[in-house]
Write an enzyme that holds these catalytic residues in place. Structure first.
Site: not given
Length: 143
Positions: A63-64
């Site tokens: 997700e980062s």
């Protein structure tokens, strides 16, 4: 994308300070026209109780990197990004070393970005395959 590779990496690593990305020691290391790559160490700080890389840490890496990549396709003065869905298939375990998350754009719409994030080990073995959907929102006007 109107940024150089160096500008992208510097900006991503800078905005990671004092966040979960810094806690997990995620570092952005490569970028191109349609991808962004970050690395994360695998050690006891990201292990689950059996001594393996925690699936949640893999998802945090995915997700980062996928969210950061969306920022380079928007007007950051007028818009912002929110992750709205992520899925992950964990295919192989790892106990130590490094994992690398590479996000590649699958769909770049005005309001939705769809990313495929492959997490691999140092030998290029696929550890997890993730899909992230980001929503592009207009920033609220402040008066």
């Amino acid at each position: 994308m109107n940024y150089t590779k160096e500008q992208i990496l510097e900006r991503c690593n800078q905005f990671s300070k004092n966040t979960l990305m810094e806690t997990l020691k995620i570092e952005y290391i490569d970028a191109g026209k349609d991808f962004l790559t970050a690395k994360m160490p695998v050690n006891q700080s990201v292990h689950q109780p059996m001594g393996l890389l925690h699936g949640g840490a893999s998802v945090a890496l995915a997700e980062s990197v996928g969210s950061a990549a969306s920022f380079f396709f928007i007007d950051t003065k007028e818009q912002e990004v929110r992750g709205i869905e992520i899925s992950a298939n964990h295919l192989k375990s790892i106990r130590e070393g490094w994992v690398f998350g590479t996000a590649r754009i699958l769909h770049k719409g005005r309001s939705i970005h769809l990313w495929e994030i492959k997490i691999t080990d140092e030998e290029g073995n696929l550890i997890s395959l993730c899909k992230l959907t980001n929503m592009v929102l207009d920033k609220k006007k402040t008066e």
